[in-house]
Design an enzyme around this catalytic site. Structure first.
Site, PDB file in Angstrom:
ATOM      1  N   LYS A  10     -13.214 -11.490  12.742  1.00  0.00           N
ATOM      2  CA  LYS A  10     -12.077 -12.800  13.254  1.00  0.00           C
ATOM      3  C   LYS A  10     -12.156 -12.868  14.741  1.00  0.00           C
ATOM      4  O   LYS A  10     -12.134 -13.339  15.419  1.00  0.00           O
ATOM      5  CB  LYS A  10     -10.885 -12.152  12.413  1.00  0.00           C
ATOM      6  CG  LYS A  10     -11.083 -12.791  10.327  1.00  0.00           C
ATOM      7  CD  LYS A  10     -10.003 -13.722  10.125  1.00  0.00           C
ATOM      8  CE  LYS A  10      -9.389 -12.484   9.619  1.00  0.00           C
ATOM      9  NZ  LYS A  10      -9.864 -11.050   9.266  1.00  0.00           N
ATOM     10  N   PHE A  54     -14.898   1.504  16.553  1.00  0.00           N
ATOM     11  CA  PHE A  54     -14.182   2.477  15.957  1.00  0.00           C
ATOM     12  C   PHE A  54     -13.294   3.026  14.996  1.00  0.00           C
ATOM     13  O   PHE A  54     -13.653   4.205  14.243  1.00  0.00           O
ATOM     14  CB  PHE A  54     -13.819   3.358  17.636  1.00  0.00           C
ATOM     15  CG  PHE A  54     -13.184   3.772  17.099  1.00  0.00           C
ATOM     16  CD1 PHE A  54     -13.654   5.923  17.080  1.00  0.00           C
ATOM     17  CD2 PHE A  54     -11.485   5.239  17.807  1.00  0.00           C
ATOM     18  CE1 PHE A  54     -12.694   6.983  16.658  1.00  0.00           C
ATOM     19  CE2 PHE A  54     -10.818   5.546  17.541  1.00  0.00           C
ATOM     20  CZ  PHE A  54     -11.353   7.119  17.332  1.00  0.00           C
ATOM     21  N   ASP A  59     -13.266   4.994   9.587  1.00  0.00           N
ATOM     22  CA  ASP A  59     -12.976   4.605   8.472  1.00  0.00           C
ATOM     23  C   ASP A  59     -13.935   4.279   7.350  1.00  0.00           C
ATOM     24  O   ASP A  59     -13.612   5.021   5.504  1.00  0.00           O
ATOM     25  CB  ASP A  59     -12.149   3.058   8.190  1.00  0.00           C
ATOM     26  CG  ASP A  59     -10.519   3.104   7.062  1.00  0.00           C
ATOM     27  OD1 ASP A  59     -10.036   4.307   7.283  1.00  0.00           O
ATOM     28  OD2 ASP A  59     -11.552   2.551   6.490  1.00  0.00           O
ATOM     29  N   ASP A  63     -13.942   6.790   3.690  1.00  0.00           N
ATOM     30  CA  ASP A  63     -13.647   6.251   2.393  1.00  0.00           C
ATOM     31  C   ASP A  63     -14.913   5.575   1.585  1.00  0.00           C
ATOM     32  O   ASP A  63     -15.075   5.942   0.622  1.00  0.00           O
ATOM     33  CB  ASP A  63     -12.857   4.630   2.520  1.00  0.00           C
ATOM     34  CG  ASP A  63     -11.387   4.907   3.248  1.00  0.00           C
ATOM     35  OD1 ASP A  63     -10.990   5.921   3.007  1.00  0.00           O
ATOM     36  OD2 ASP A  63     -11.186   4.279   3.495  1.00  0.00           O
ATOM     37  N   ARG A  68     -19.320  -4.132   4.792  1.00  0.00           N
ATOM     38  CA  ARG A  68     -18.065  -4.249   5.985  1.00  0.00           C
ATOM     39  C   ARG A  68     -19.143  -5.603   6.862  1.00  0.00           C
ATOM     40  O   ARG A  68     -19.512  -5.667   7.378  1.00  0.00           O
ATOM     41  CB  ARG A  68     -17.688  -3.099   6.771  1.00  0.00           C
ATOM     42  CG  ARG A  68     -17.483  -3.819   8.457  1.00  0.00           C
ATOM     43  CD  ARG A  68     -15.046  -2.912   8.152  1.00  0.00           C
ATOM     44  NE  ARG A  68     -15.163  -2.003   7.712  1.00  0.00           N
ATOM     45  CZ  ARG A  68     -14.045  -2.060   7.038  1.00  0.00           C
ATOM     46  NH1 ARG A  68     -12.803  -3.188   7.098  1.00  0.00           N
ATOM     47  NH2 ARG A  68     -13.423  -1.373   6.838  1.00  0.00           N
ATOM     48  N   ASP A 130      -2.181   8.294   5.412  1.00  0.00           N
ATOM     49  CA  ASP A 130      -3.123   7.248   3.652  1.00  0.00           C
ATOM     50  C   ASP A 130      -4.249   8.548   2.995  1.00  0.00           C
ATOM     51  O   ASP A 130      -3.799   8.802   1.427  1.00  0.00           O
ATOM     52  CB  ASP A 130      -3.814   6.133   4.595  1.00  0.00           C
ATOM     53  CG  ASP A 130      -4.398   5.304   3.408  1.00  0.00           C
ATOM     54  OD1 ASP A 130      -4.582   5.255   2.549  1.00  0.00           O
ATOM     55  OD2 ASP A 130      -5.390   4.829   4.471  1.00  0.00           O
ATOM     56  N   LYS A 160      -0.931   2.494  10.823  1.00  0.00           N
ATOM     57  CA  LYS A 160      -2.164   2.486  10.846  1.00  0.00           C
ATOM     58  C   LYS A 160      -2.795   1.320  11.300  1.00  0.00           C
ATOM     59  O   LYS A 160      -3.813   0.729  12.249  1.00  0.00           O
ATOM     60  CB  LYS A 160      -2.874   2.741   9.248  1.00  0.00           C
ATOM     61  CG  LYS A 160      -4.705   2.807   8.714  1.00  0.00           C
ATOM     62  CD  LYS A 160      -4.801   2.608   7.345  1.00  0.00           C
ATOM     63  CE  LYS A 160      -6.154   2.730   7.757  1.00  0.00           C
ATOM     64  NZ  LYS A 160      -6.640   3.952   6.534  1.00  0.00           N
ATOM     65  N   PHE A 199       1.197  -8.268   7.408  1.00  0.00           N
ATOM     66  CA  PHE A 199      -0.600  -8.616   7.666  1.00  0.00           C
ATOM     67  C   PHE A 199      -1.414  -7.441   5.816  1.00  0.00           C
ATOM     68  O   PHE A 199      -2.161  -7.841   5.527  1.00  0.00           O
ATOM     69  CB  PHE A 199      -1.247  -8.138   8.728  1.00  0.00           C
ATOM     70  CG  PHE A 199      -2.381  -8.537   8.677  1.00  0.00           C
ATOM     71  CD1 PHE A 199      -3.267  -9.399   9.337  1.00  0.00           C
ATOM     72  CD2 PHE A 199      -3.077  -6.616   9.064  1.00  0.00           C
ATOM     73  CE1 PHE A 199      -4.653  -9.730   9.230  1.00  0.00           C
ATOM     74  CE2 PHE A 199      -4.567  -7.034   8.904  1.00  0.00           C
ATOM     75  CZ  PHE A 199      -5.650  -8.155   9.254  1.00  0.00           C
ATOM     76  N   ASP A 203      -3.565  -7.741   3.077  1.00  0.00           N
ATOM     77  CA  ASP A 203      -4.939  -7.182   2.459  1.00  0.00           C
ATOM     78  C   ASP A 203      -4.836  -6.500   1.449  1.00  0.00           C
ATOM     79  O   ASP A 203      -6.430  -6.356   0.586  1.00  0.00           O
ATOM     80  CB  ASP A 203      -4.909  -5.998   4.003  1.00  0.00           C
ATOM     81  CG  ASP A 203      -5.706  -6.294   4.966  1.00  0.00           C
ATOM     82  OD1 ASP A 203      -6.664  -7.568   4.931  1.00  0.00           O
ATOM     83  OD2 ASP A 203      -6.583  -5.534   5.901  1.00  0.00           O
ATOM     84  N   ASP A 204      -4.153  -5.255   1.201  1.00  0.00           N
ATOM     85  CA  ASP A 204      -4.171  -5.537  -0.390  1.00  0.00           C
ATOM     86  C   ASP A 204      -3.994  -5.971  -1.286  1.00  0.00           C
ATOM     87  O   ASP A 204      -4.970  -5.735  -2.402  1.00  0.00           O
ATOM     88  CB  ASP A 204      -2.835  -4.662  -0.298  1.00  0.00           C
ATOM     89  CG  ASP A 204      -2.238  -3.345   0.658  1.00  0.00           C
ATOM     90  OD1 ASP A 204      -3.724  -3.089   1.326  1.00  0.00           O
ATOM     91  OD2 ASP A 204      -1.791  -2.539   0.791  1.00  0.00           O
TER      92      ASP A 204
END
Length: 312
Positions: A10, A54, A59, A63, A68, A130, A160, A199, A203-204
């Site tokens: 975005k 980056f 990440d 993960d 993505r 995390d 984070k 925010f 996201d979660d």
């Protein structure tokens, strides 16, 4: 590599740099930005987008994410693999190259470099918090939901997400606009961290209940054994039976188990809990903005409008 990993999002972080610079210039000098000022703010905006790339490339490897921005993660491409780790280092290096090239002679050059370095460190600490929310046994994560506390969650979110997503672009716009009042930076950091928490909780929620076609990725927080807002609050509300179901099914790459967790979330009416939180958080942020005197309110309103009730 840059064309694949940097654009496609975005671009809110990068655009915010320009918007904050414009808002502060209009407020203090009652004029519009010159074409040169727009171009230079845009360079710093892209610096944040390279920083974001980056973080995301690294990440995704950590993960083991699959997609993505509605395409395979960079490391998932057959010709890339673990080369993505070095690519992430390159993306970070480009950030400082851009700053040195375009702002090396500015009085605020060192302030910019220090700001970026501090935010990178804070974000990496958040990533560590995390990752270590999961117990590691013989190199593999093991589910231990006693680690999923609200206190840990808030620290993860602050370090984070909040610093680089909200405070960094605002602080850059303040620096390039000539703001020197340390109190103004303190106020900005406090409000931006509050917005950052809001925010990340969005996201979660979207990771579980959002439409993959809209958010551009398939949510995997449940499978990844993430210390997310949903599971933290679900554990706090669950009956003994529901907690057992969560413990038996969370953190496993199995669609049937994932569906059981989502069913528990629905039983606990988590969408309604989130909707209530969202309204309360928005109201609290607006109230905090009412007391802001060191900066124009518009600096923060433009951020809040972008994220309030977002769907991606």
């Amino acid at each position: 590599m840059m064309d694949y990993t940097v654009p496609g999002g975005k671009l809110n972080r990068g655009l915010t740099v320009l918007q904050v610079h414009r808002t502060l210039t209009q407020s203090s000098s009652e004029r519009e930005l010159t074409p040169t000022e727009v171009a230079r703010s845009s360079v710093l905006g892209w610096a944040i987008e390279f920083l974001q790339a980056f973080f995301l490339v690294a990440d995704d490897v950590m993960d083991e994410s699959q997609t993505r921005r509605d395409q395979p993660c960079w490391y998932k491409r057959s010709e890339v693999g673990n080369i993505a780790i070095n690519d992430s280092f390159l993306l970070e290096s480009f950030v400082y190259f851009m700053i040195d090239t375009h702002f090396g002679t500015e009085e605020y050059h060192k302030q910019l470099i220090t700001l970026f370095q501090e935010v990178v460190l804070q974000t990496e600490v958040g990533q560590l918090l995390d990752l270590t929310s999961q117990k590691m046994v013989e190199g593999k994560p093991e589910v231990d939901l006693t680690r999923f506390t609200l206190a840990r969650y808030k620290k993860i979110v602050k370090y984070k997400t909040a610093f680089y997503t909200f405070y960094l672009p605002v602080a850059i716009g303040m620096i390039t606009s000539g703001v020197t009042d340390t109190k103004a930076f303190e106020v900005a950091k406090k409000i931006c961290c509050r917005m950052g928490e809001y925010f990340q909780i969005q996201d979660d929620f979207l990771d579980c209940f959002g439409d993959p076609e809209v958010i551009g990725k398939v949510g995997t927080d449940i499978q990844d054994n993430k210390c997310s807002w949903l599971v933290v609050h679900a554990l706090d509300r669950a009956t003994p039976s529901q907690r057992t179901t969560i413990e038996d099914n969370y953190g496993v790459w199995d669609d049937a188990k994932v569906n059981k967790i989502k069913a528990i979330y629905k039983e606990l009416d988590m969408p309604k809990v989130f909707a209530t939180y969202e309204e309360e958080s928005y109201t609290a942020i607006q109230k905090e903005l009412d007391s802001v005197t060191h900066l124009p309110r518009d600096v923060f309103e433009l951020l809040l409008k972008k994220i309030y009730k977002r769907s991606k």
